[in-house]
Design an enzyme around this catalytic site. Structure first.
Site, PDB file in Angstrom:
ATOM      1  N   GLU A  11      19.789   6.838  20.827  1.00 43.76           N
ATOM      2  CA  GLU A  11      20.098   5.280  20.528  1.00 43.76           C
ATOM      3  C   GLU A  11      19.754   4.289  21.736  1.00 43.76           C
ATOM      4  OE1 GLU A  11      23.866   6.606  17.459  1.00 43.76           O
ATOM      5  OE2 GLU A  11      24.103   5.715  19.503  1.00 43.76           O
TER       6      GLU A  11
ATOM      7  N   HIS B  97      30.273  12.513  13.480  1.00 42.39           N
ATOM      8  CA  HIS B  97      29.656  12.516  14.880  1.00 42.39           C
ATOM      9  C   HIS B  97      30.575  13.072  16.005  1.00 42.39           C
ATOM     10  CE1 HIS B  97      27.633  10.879  18.464  1.00 42.39           C
ATOM     11  NE2 HIS B  97      28.408  10.019  18.390  1.00 42.39           N
TER      12      HIS B  97
END
Length: 338
Positions: free
Chosen positions: A194, A107
């Site tokens: 998210e 990430h």
């Protein structure tokens, strides 16, 4: 947009390298085990006190401390929580990096927000599966894979993209397709998704629907099934074949009701707030807020976790899920990384 598949990646590039994976959590166990099963020379870097040390050894992996793994490795994949990476990098990674090493990430958070700034002679790449680690492992064992994103931040060697593609192949990603991006786009879209849709928006929508039915006097069990349980059935239809597949699969009544009422919930004001959330991600405001929260001992996070645990939907759901024996079989398998 270019999509890479098995034929576009060469595993021989990795077979020449010593690979250190730091962390053995959801993604760490999947990357390590898949690469080992693909014939790579893999070691795992952990704290001496890590509860995962014995688990990784039992899986057949060589385990070292983080600093030992960095000294030994030529490709170092950092799969630690975002909020821990800088401290570990400063103390146990940076002092032992060698010119020509490759740093890899799952990430882009710490690179994009400049928490970690590697030396110019270090290759920096990202391989980000678009699914949780247990799915990465399970699909690999089934002979398939989950799509991956890859990106290159620094490329002194000139072949960092090829290394990233080889890694994606080693964990099964090229079986499904690999898209090249950059650290900025991966990080910002991931955080936004998210917050606004996946973990934030959907959870609040489910709780609000449940509360509305219960407050109107309907049984909590019915509210749970309608607003929580059946959400998976709908999302699976999205996943398998876009929004149109969902509308095709549900009743005409459901399709009409959804198309005419959904826009009354998700309005221009909702989208305005989404844009505000995105701007906080783009500016680094959210990253700074989250790191400050973590460094302060997570007082707000712990309060929010408590509120979620004590929500009526959790109590009702716990009882109802006890009726669903198949859930426990699946969860047990995933706990051991099967």
């Amino acid at each position: 947009m270019k999509v890479y598949y098995d034929q576009d990646a060469n595993l021989d590039l990795l077979k020449q390298k010593k690979i250190a994976v730091l962390g053995f959590g959801s993604q760490g166990h999947a990357h390590s085990l898949n690469l080992m099963d693909s014939g790579m020379n893999v070691s795992v870097g952990l704290r001496k006190t890590s509860a995962s040390w014995e688990k990784a050894e039992k899986a057949g992996l060589t385990v070292m401390t983080v600093s030992e793994a960095v000294k030994w490795g030529e490709i170092i994949m950092i799969l630690l929580p975002d909020q821990n990476q800088k401290a570990v990098y400063d103390a146990e990674i940076a002092p032992y990096l060698k010119s020509g090493d490759t740093l890899a990430f799952g990430h882009g958070f710490n690179i994009h927000y400049k928490q970690i700034i590697p030396p110019a002679d270090i290759n920096v790449m990202m391989i980000a599966p678009k699914g949780p680690g247990h799915l990465v492992r399970r699909t690999y064992l089934e002979g398939s894979g989950v799509p991956n994103l890859v990106a290159v931040h620094q490329d002194p060697s000139g072949n960092t993209l090829q290394m990233a593609l080889a890694w994606a192949k080693g964990i099964g990603g090229t079986r499904a397709g690999v898209i090249e991006t950059n650290f900025k786009n991966e990080t910002e879209t991931d955080l936004f998704g998210e917050q606004a849709v996946l973990c934030g928006g959907s959870a609040e929508l489910i709780k609000a629907g449940f509360e509305t039915l219960v407050e109107a006097g309907y049984p909590a069990e019915l509210a749970y099934f309608e607003c929580m349980h059946e959400m998976k059935l709908i999302v699976d239809l999205y996943y398998e074949g876009r929004l149109s597949r969902m509308n095709y699969s549900v009743s005409d009544t459901a399709e009409y009701g959804g198309m005419t009422r959904g826009k009354r919930l998700i309005t221009a004001e909702t989208k305005k707030e989404m844009k505000k959330i995105l701007s906080e991600v783009q500016s680094g405001q959210f990253a700074n807020e989250w790191l400050a929260e973590y460094n302060a001992g997570m007082p707000n996070m712990n309060k929010l976790r408590k509120e979620n645990r004590e929500h009526k939907i959790e109590e009702v759901g716990s009882k109802l899920r006890g009726m669903m024996s198949w859930l426990f079989k699946r969860n047990k398998k995933e706990e051991v990384g099967v």
